[in-house]
Design a protein around this motif. Structure first.
Motif, PDB file in Angstrom:
ATOM      1  N   UNK A   1       0.797  -1.224   0.000  1.00  0.00           N
ATOM      2  CA  UNK A   1       0.000   0.000   0.000  1.00  0.00           C
ATOM      3  C   UNK A   1       0.831   1.276   0.000  1.00  0.00           C
ATOM      4  N   UNK A   2       2.015   1.240   0.610  1.00  0.00           N
ATOM      5  CA  UNK A   2       2.805   2.455   0.780  1.00  0.00           C
ATOM      6  C   UNK A   2       3.836   2.592  -0.336  1.00  0.00           C
ATOM      7  N   UNK A   3       4.494   3.756  -0.358  1.00  0.00           N
ATOM      8  CA  UNK A   3       5.589   3.965  -1.295  1.00  0.00           C
ATOM      9  C   UNK A   3       6.651   2.898  -1.065  1.00  0.00           C
ATOM     10  N   UNK A   4       7.219   2.395  -2.144  1.00  0.00           N
ATOM     11  CA  UNK A   4       8.136   1.259  -2.015  1.00  0.00           C
ATOM     12  C   UNK A   4       9.419   1.616  -1.275  1.00  0.00           C
ATOM     13  N   UNK A   5       9.727   2.909  -1.167  1.00  0.00           N
ATOM     14  CA  UNK A   5      10.953   3.329  -0.495  1.00  0.00           C
ATOM     15  C   UNK A   5      10.704   3.928   0.886  1.00  0.00           C
ATOM     16  N   UNK A   6       9.558   3.617   1.461  1.00  0.00           N
ATOM     17  CA  UNK A   6       9.228   4.115   2.799  1.00  0.00           C
ATOM     18  C   UNK A   6      10.294   3.665   3.803  1.00  0.00           C
ATOM     19  N   UNK A   7      10.620   4.539   4.766  1.00  0.00           N
ATOM     20  CA  UNK A   7      11.589   4.210   5.821  1.00  0.00           C
ATOM     21  C   UNK A   7      10.857   3.412   6.907  1.00  0.00           C
ATOM     22  N   UNK A   8      11.336   2.211   7.186  1.00  0.00           N
ATOM     23  CA  UNK A   8      10.633   1.316   8.104  1.00  0.00           C
ATOM     24  C   UNK A   8      11.531   0.925   9.265  1.00  0.00           C
ATOM     25  N   UNK A   9      10.984   0.991  10.484  1.00  0.00           N
ATOM     26  CA  UNK A   9      11.686   0.479  11.655  1.00  0.00           C
ATOM     27  C   UNK A   9      10.873  -0.636  12.312  1.00  0.00           C
TER      28      UNK A   9
ATOM     29  N   UNK B   1      14.921  -1.655  16.629  1.00  0.00           N
ATOM     30  CA  UNK B   1      15.190  -1.200  17.989  1.00  0.00           C
ATOM     31  C   UNK B   1      14.169  -1.819  18.935  1.00  0.00           C
ATOM     32  N   UNK B   2      14.597  -2.151  20.152  1.00  0.00           N
ATOM     33  CA  UNK B   2      13.671  -2.584  21.184  1.00  0.00           C
ATOM     34  C   UNK B   2      13.365  -1.396  22.086  1.00  0.00           C
ATOM     35  N   UNK B   3      12.104  -1.263  22.477  1.00  0.00           N
ATOM     36  CA  UNK B   3      11.648  -0.099  23.231  1.00  0.00           C
ATOM     37  C   UNK B   3      10.824  -0.520  24.440  1.00  0.00           C
TER      38      UNK B   3
ATOM     39  N   UNK C   1      12.235   5.070  23.004  1.00  0.00           N
ATOM     40  CA  UNK C   1      11.092   5.572  22.231  1.00  0.00           C
ATOM     41  C   UNK C   1      11.507   6.796  21.415  1.00  0.00           C
ATOM     42  N   UNK C   2      12.143   7.748  22.089  1.00  0.00           N
ATOM     43  CA  UNK C   2      12.627   8.953  21.400  1.00  0.00           C
ATOM     44  C   UNK C   2      13.632   8.596  20.301  1.00  0.00           C
ATOM     45  N   UNK C   3      14.662   7.804  20.599  1.00  0.00           N
ATOM     46  CA  UNK C   3      15.617   7.440  19.548  1.00  0.00           C
ATOM     47  C   UNK C   3      14.978   6.709  18.368  1.00  0.00           C
ATOM     48  N   UNK C   4      13.989   5.867  18.622  1.00  0.00           N
ATOM     49  CA  UNK C   4      13.348   5.119  17.530  1.00  0.00           C
ATOM     50  C   UNK C   4      12.670   6.073  16.546  1.00  0.00           C
TER      51      UNK C   4
ATOM     52  N   UNK D   1      21.034   1.949  17.224  1.00  0.00           N
ATOM     53  CA  UNK D   1      20.082   1.416  16.243  1.00  0.00           C
ATOM     54  C   UNK D   1      20.839   0.884  15.061  1.00  0.00           C
ATOM     55  N   UNK D   2      20.295  -0.076  14.442  1.00  0.00           N
ATOM     56  CA  UNK D   2      20.955  -0.644  13.279  1.00  0.00           C
ATOM     57  C   UNK D   2      20.059  -0.570  12.052  1.00  0.00           C
ATOM     58  N   UNK D   3      20.671  -0.263  10.914  1.00  0.00           N
ATOM     59  CA  UNK D   3      19.978  -0.348   9.623  1.00  0.00           C
ATOM     60  C   UNK D   3      20.678  -1.472   8.872  1.00  0.00           C
ATOM     61  N   UNK D   4      19.892  -2.423   8.429  1.00  0.00           N
ATOM     62  CA  UNK D   4      20.486  -3.581   7.760  1.00  0.00           C
ATOM     63  C   UNK D   4      20.187  -3.519   6.277  1.00  0.00           C
ATOM     64  N   UNK D   5      21.116  -4.020   5.494  1.00  0.00           N
ATOM     65  CA  UNK D   5      20.883  -4.100   4.051  1.00  0.00           C
ATOM     66  C   UNK D   5      21.521  -5.366   3.516  1.00  0.00           C
TER      67      UNK D   5
END
Length: 224
Positions: free
Chosen positions: A116-124, A155-157, A165-168, A220-224
């Motif tokens: 449903x969303x834009x294919x490049x949406x930023x997801x956590x 991230x775990x919150x 919560x703030x960092x996420x 936080x980690x961003x994986x690719x």
């Protein structure tokens, strides 16, 4: 890079819509309340339909209004999906670390989001209720592996104890801003190369394809 103090005396430079998705009772509304108002309610009721709250903060000297949308996780409200996802540039995919089933459903939520969303949406991916570690049913490593496979932030919150919560939220908002800013710079370069001296008046809030980079300052980690 991010200034947590709200500033309502200046114009808003960007409005970023972020959606909260995941099963019912994983704590989506509590995460929203903690981020938007720094509140937590022990007798929180199930969300009916859709609601949203906003918070204005400063990132890189720009006033960013975060418009956070929260929806009920129950199946009977799933008909709101198309309108709910429309225009979203970020998403928090939430599960409860003490309920394995909520994590097992994450793949289905992610599939719906991407449909449903834009294919490049930023997801956590967010593992909520980290304060209940003795009841943990989802190992952190399982979530990390899923995030790595699907190229998500993770991230775990704890909305209860206000942990991460703030960092996420700031990680997602900062990444969105970084991508949109880069697009604006590219647009300006294109205009200049075409001999146009006009300034870029606005930026269309569609997140382009982007190679992942780590966001500084947060665990936080961003994986690719």
């Amino acid at each position: 890079m991010a200034n947590l103090h709200s500033n309502f005396n200046q114009n808003i430079d960007y409005v970023f819509k972020i959606v909260l998705i995941g099963d019912s009772a994983v704590g989506k509304s509590q995460l929203l309340a903690r981020f938007a108002r720094n509140e937590f309610s022990l007798d929180s009721k199930a969300t009916i339909g859709v609601e949203f709250q906003t918070r204005t903060l400063m990132i890189d000297h720009k006033n960013i209004k975060a418009q956070i949308w929260d929806t009920a996780g129950q199946e009977r409200y799933r008909a709101v999906t198309s309108a709910y996802y429309r225009g979203a540039v970020g998403a928090m995919l939430v599960y409860d670390i003490t309920k394995r089933q909520t994590f097992d459903h994450v793949a289905r939520w992610l599939e719906e989001l991407r449909g449903h969303a834009d294919k490049n949406i930023v997801i956590m991916l967010v593992g909520n209720k980290s304060d209940l570690g003795t009841l943990r049913a989802v190992p952190t490593e399982d979530a990390k592996e899923f995030a790595q496979r699907e190229s998500l932030f993770f991230m775990e919150t704890s909305a209860l104890e206000s942990i991460n919560v703030e960092p996420a939220f700031l990680t997602v908002l900062t990444e969105i801003y970084r991508v949109v800013s880069k697009k604006a710079l590219l647009a300006n370069d294109d205009q200049e190369s075409a001999g146009s001296s006009s300034l870029l008046k606005g930026t269309k809030l569609v997140v382009p394809g982007q190679e992942p980079i780590p966001v500084g300052g947060y665990s936080c980690c961003k994986y690719s």
